[in-house]
Design a protein around this motif. Sequence first.
Motif: not given
Length: 327
Positions: A131-143, A248-255
């Motif tokens: 999901l983070a790869l598909k909708y990165q612009s609407q995601l603030r961060g990922l744990a 692309q890579r994941l650009s959102v913060p990831v925990l």
Amino acid sequence: MNDPASAPRVSGNPVRDLPLHDLAGFTHRWVEAGGVRLHAVEGGRADGPAVVLLAGFPQTWWAWRKVMPDLAERFHVIAIDLPGQGHSERPDISYDTHTVAAHVHAAVEALGVSTYWLAAHDIGAWVAFSLALKYQSQLRGLALLDAGIPGITLPDAVPTDPEQAWKTWHFAFHLVPDLPETLLDGREREYVGWFLKVKTLSSDTFDGAEIEQYAASVAAGGGLRASLAYYRDAAESARKNHEALERQRLSVPVLGISSSHGSIPDMAASIRPWADHATGIVVPDAGHFIPDEQPDAVTAALIGFLTEADEGEENNEDETGRKHGRR
């Protein structure tokens, strides 16, 4: 909460024979999500930042019940049952994680949420990564919590060392056509109970009622088929993950949240090749089911991650404003 017999509680519920479980301060909802009805449990601050929670096999949204109340003090909390899980529909679709991610994202949007944080465990983390790869612009961060994500953190081969094989043997078993259904139909409680007892550091983490609850979800119409489908479509999930990562890579913060006795020793290290900003923690005294075993540690880690990233965004915006003469 609504009365169990009232219409709002059951309206749209595609798995009515499965008992519903309430959590104080939260409401059951069903939404159309790209042609699939998904079950969401929603509560907390309606005006707060949204946090979406996804659980894995063999659990449901209930896996987050010990974390949700504390998160709700600061955030708008939404726990979603994946397709085939809990009180969500069990459609005959592809269960590759990019397809499932599209349904989950559609459910979040149907609930009126445009941007959100995402925290997920096990198969839920498989879906969350895609999901983070598909909708990165609407995601603030990922744990991401202790998950062998196809093509990312999942080993290429199931280990044969007995000290390690028990953690991942089921990946191969679930891929075998027909045999798992033959062996597991009618024995879901024994199978689910094995996972919940063996993969926790303390075998009494789950009581008999909880084992029955999760087993009933897997046994409910289409639940076993859907559970196996996530594994049977894992190769397609891996292929689509790598296809997306070529662009692309994941650009959102990831925990990455690992545990002392879990399946993936260092989630953050496993994610870093694919992400620009990945940090990690290891929760002590826990096995695979970290939100059940150490809910306070998980809650603290999530709140710290969400608030720290929020403050970082505000600082970046302030710095950008100063550079452009704004105040």
